[in-house]
Design a protein around this motif. Structure first.
Motif, PDB file in Angstrom:
ATOM      1  N   ARG A  18      10.668  13.120  -6.439  1.00  0.00           N
ATOM      2  CA  ARG A  18      10.624  11.696  -6.090  1.00  0.00           C
ATOM      3  C   ARG A  18      10.459  11.580  -4.585  1.00  0.00           C
ATOM      4  O   ARG A  18      11.064  12.348  -3.831  1.00  0.00           O
ATOM      5  N   LEU A  19       9.659  10.622  -4.171  1.00  0.00           N
ATOM      6  CA  LEU A  19       9.433  10.346  -2.758  1.00  0.00           C
ATOM      7  C   LEU A  19      10.109   9.032  -2.402  1.00  0.00           C
ATOM      8  O   LEU A  19       9.964   8.046  -3.125  1.00  0.00           O
ATOM      9  N   LEU A  29       0.835  -1.196   0.000  1.00  0.00           N
ATOM     10  CA  LEU A  29       0.000   0.000   0.000  1.00  0.00           C
ATOM     11  C   LEU A  29       0.875   1.254   0.000  1.00  0.00           C
ATOM     12  O   LEU A  29       0.646   2.189  -0.778  1.00  0.00           O
ATOM     13  N   LEU A  30       1.908   1.254   0.840  1.00  0.00           N
ATOM     14  CA  LEU A  30       2.823   2.398   0.890  1.00  0.00           C
ATOM     15  C   LEU A  30       3.614   2.530  -0.405  1.00  0.00           C
ATOM     16  O   LEU A  30       3.852   3.645  -0.879  1.00  0.00           O
ATOM     17  N   ALA A  31       3.996   1.403  -0.989  1.00  0.00           N
ATOM     18  CA  ALA A  31       4.701   1.436  -2.280  1.00  0.00           C
ATOM     19  C   ALA A  31       3.795   2.015  -3.365  1.00  0.00           C
ATOM     20  O   ALA A  31       4.249   2.758  -4.245  1.00  0.00           O
ATOM     21  N   GLN A  32       2.510   1.704  -3.302  1.00  0.00           N
ATOM     22  CA  GLN A  32       1.530   2.264  -4.248  1.00  0.00           C
ATOM     23  C   GLN A  32       1.439   3.782  -4.077  1.00  0.00           C
ATOM     24  O   GLN A  32       1.376   4.529  -5.060  1.00  0.00           O
ATOM     25  N   GLN A  33       1.475   4.237  -2.838  1.00  0.00           N
ATOM     26  CA  GLN A  33       1.430   5.672  -2.569  1.00  0.00           C
ATOM     27  C   GLN A  33       2.674   6.360  -3.142  1.00  0.00           C
ATOM     28  O   GLN A  33       2.573   7.402  -3.789  1.00  0.00           O
ATOM     29  N   VAL A  34       3.832   5.764  -2.923  1.00  0.00           N
ATOM     30  CA  VAL A  34       5.083   6.316  -3.448  1.00  0.00           C
ATOM     31  C   VAL A  34       5.034   6.358  -4.971  1.00  0.00           C
ATOM     32  O   VAL A  34       5.434   7.359  -5.586  1.00  0.00           O
ATOM     33  N   ALA A  35       4.529   5.309  -5.590  1.00  0.00           N
ATOM     34  CA  ALA A  35       4.425   5.278  -7.057  1.00  0.00           C
ATOM     35  C   ALA A  35       3.516   6.395  -7.559  1.00  0.00           C
ATOM     36  O   ALA A  35       3.807   7.043  -8.573  1.00  0.00           O
ATOM     37  N   GLY A  36       2.415   6.655  -6.856  1.00  0.00           N
ATOM     38  CA  GLY A  36       1.523   7.757  -7.226  1.00  0.00           C
ATOM     39  C   GLY A  36       2.239   9.093  -7.171  1.00  0.00           C
ATOM     40  O   GLY A  36       2.106   9.925  -8.069  1.00  0.00           O
ATOM     41  N   TRP A  37       3.016   9.291  -6.102  1.00  0.00           N
ATOM     42  CA  TRP A  37       3.805  10.528  -5.981  1.00  0.00           C
ATOM     43  C   TRP A  37       4.794  10.633  -7.127  1.00  0.00           C
ATOM     44  O   TRP A  37       4.903  11.661  -7.791  1.00  0.00           O
ATOM     45  N   ALA A  83      10.488   9.792   5.500  1.00  0.00           N
ATOM     46  CA  ALA A  83      10.308  10.087   4.083  1.00  0.00           C
ATOM     47  C   ALA A  83      11.206  11.253   3.691  1.00  0.00           C
ATOM     48  O   ALA A  83      11.432  12.167   4.474  1.00  0.00           O
ATOM     49  N   VAL A  84      11.686  11.192   2.467  1.00  0.00           N
ATOM     50  CA  VAL A  84      12.510  12.261   1.908  1.00  0.00           C
ATOM     51  C   VAL A  84      12.001  12.537   0.500  1.00  0.00           C
ATOM     52  O   VAL A  84      11.718  11.608  -0.260  1.00  0.00           O
ATOM     53  N   VAL A  85      11.867  13.799   0.178  1.00  0.00           N
ATOM     54  CA  VAL A  85      11.476  14.212  -1.164  1.00  0.00           C
ATOM     55  C   VAL A  85      12.707  14.747  -1.872  1.00  0.00           C
ATOM     56  O   VAL A  85      13.421  15.602  -1.330  1.00  0.00           O
ATOM     57  N   PRO A 103      -2.003  12.797  -8.496  1.00  0.00           N
ATOM     58  CA  PRO A 103      -2.631  13.026  -7.197  1.00  0.00           C
ATOM     59  C   PRO A 103      -3.713  11.992  -6.853  1.00  0.00           C
ATOM     60  O   PRO A 103      -3.849  11.612  -5.694  1.00  0.00           O
ATOM     61  N   ALA A 104      -4.462  11.523  -7.836  1.00  0.00           N
ATOM     62  CA  ALA A 104      -5.501  10.515  -7.563  1.00  0.00           C
ATOM     63  C   ALA A 104      -4.862   9.196  -7.136  1.00  0.00           C
ATOM     64  O   ALA A 104      -5.342   8.533  -6.205  1.00  0.00           O
ATOM     65  N   ALA A 105      -3.774   8.798  -7.788  1.00  0.00           N
ATOM     66  CA  ALA A 105      -3.079   7.564  -7.415  1.00  0.00           C
ATOM     67  C   ALA A 105      -2.434   7.712  -6.039  1.00  0.00           C
ATOM     68  O   ALA A 105      -2.468   6.771  -5.237  1.00  0.00           O
ATOM     69  N   TYR A 106      -1.863   8.867  -5.754  1.00  0.00           N
ATOM     70  CA  TYR A 106      -1.268   9.110  -4.442  1.00  0.00           C
ATOM     71  C   TYR A 106      -2.328   8.984  -3.352  1.00  0.00           C
ATOM     72  O   TYR A 106      -2.097   8.366  -2.313  1.00  0.00           O
ATOM     73  N   ALA A 107      -3.498   9.555  -3.586  1.00  0.00           N
ATOM     74  CA  ALA A 107      -4.561   9.573  -2.582  1.00  0.00           C
ATOM     75  C   ALA A 107      -5.365   8.275  -2.535  1.00  0.00           C
ATOM     76  O   ALA A 107      -6.105   8.045  -1.580  1.00  0.00           O
ATOM     77  N   ALA A 108      -5.241   7.421  -3.530  1.00  0.00           N
ATOM     78  CA  ALA A 108      -6.038   6.192  -3.595  1.00  0.00           C
ATOM     79  C   ALA A 108      -5.774   5.248  -2.425  1.00  0.00           C
ATOM     80  O   ALA A 108      -6.595   4.387  -2.135  1.00  0.00           O
ATOM     81  N   VAL A 109      -4.664   5.416  -1.734  1.00  0.00           N
ATOM     82  CA  VAL A 109      -4.330   4.541  -0.602  1.00  0.00           C
ATOM     83  C   VAL A 109      -5.067   4.952   0.670  1.00  0.00           C
ATOM     84  O   VAL A 109      -5.035   4.241   1.666  1.00  0.00           O
ATOM     85  N   PHE A 110      -5.733   6.096   0.635  1.00  0.00           N
ATOM     86  CA  PHE A 110      -6.464   6.590   1.795  1.00  0.00           C
ATOM     87  C   PHE A 110      -7.915   6.113   1.761  1.00  0.00           C
ATOM     88  O   PHE A 110      -8.517   6.000   0.696  1.00  0.00           O
ATOM     89  N   ALA A 111      -8.475   5.885   2.944  1.00  0.00           N
ATOM     90  CA  ALA A 111      -9.900   5.582   3.050  1.00  0.00           C
ATOM     91  C   ALA A 111     -10.674   6.807   2.563  1.00  0.00           C
ATOM     92  O   ALA A 111     -10.175   7.936   2.634  1.00  0.00           O
ATOM     93  N   PRO A 112     -11.889   6.599   2.065  1.00  0.00           N
ATOM     94  CA  PRO A 112     -12.673   7.742   1.569  1.00  0.00           C
ATOM     95  C   PRO A 112     -12.858   8.858   2.600  1.00  0.00           C
ATOM     96  O   PRO A 112     -12.957  10.021   2.235  1.00  0.00           O
ATOM     97  N   ASP A 113     -12.857   8.515   3.894  1.00  0.00           N
ATOM     98  CA  ASP A 113     -13.053   9.512   4.949  1.00  0.00           C
ATOM     99  C   ASP A 113     -11.786   9.749   5.780  1.00  0.00           C
ATOM    100  O   ASP A 113     -11.851  10.182   6.925  1.00  0.00           O
TER     101      ASP A 113
END
Length: 147
Positions: free
Chosen positions: A67-68, A11-19, A89-91, A24-34
């Motif tokens: 890059r994240l 899940l975290l790797a998916q978030q990094v890939a989105g970044w 995390a480092v950007v 932005p949609a791929a980055y945020a897709a790992v979050f619950a809707p609320d």
């Protein structure tokens, strides 16, 4: 490593890939809707849509091509359906320069019908100089003993 830990790390790797793709949609897709998300500047975004919307202008401008890198420093299951995650995390900017410091992140992942998602996440800038100054002040104030 059990299957749930693997799923959370993915899940975290998916978030990094989105970044890293500036999506932005791929980055945020790992979050619950609320989900609740606190940025390193203290802004509070509520919900996946708000998190995505907050990153759209950043990925289009300031963070374009950045890059994240994330390193999980702790992963603990509070229940079979709730996990506490600590990470660094480092950007790295498109110029190859690191941003102004390492971030310390605390997240809560929950098992949902759609798999593991982040219910909450908070970033804090790790300020080494301030940390050293506080240690020095504490040392002086405590009469020379570091507790």
């Amino acid at each position: 490593m059990n299957g749930d830990e693997v799923a959370i790390r993915e899940l975290l790797a998916q978030q990094v890939a989105g970044w890293n793709t500036g999506d932005p949609a791929a980055y945020a897709a790992v979050f619950a809707p609320d989900a609740d998300y606190i940025t390193f500047l203290g802004a509070h975004h509520r919900g996946r849509a708000a998190i995505s919307a907050s990153y759209a202008p950043l990925f289009a401008n300031l963070l374009r091509g950045s890059r994240l890198e994330v390193e999980v420093t702790g992963l603990r299951f509070l229940t079979s359906d709730v996990a506490l995650i600590h990470a660094r995390a480092v950007v790295t900017r498109s110029s190859g320069r690191r941003s102004r410091g390492e971030r310390v992140n605390t997240s809560v992942a929950v098992r949902t019908g759609d798999g593991w998602l982040l219910a909450a996440s908070q970033n804090t800038t790790h300020r080494l100089l301030a940390q050293r100054l506080m240690r020095t002040l504490f040392y002086r104030h405590s009469g020379g003993s570091l507790a």
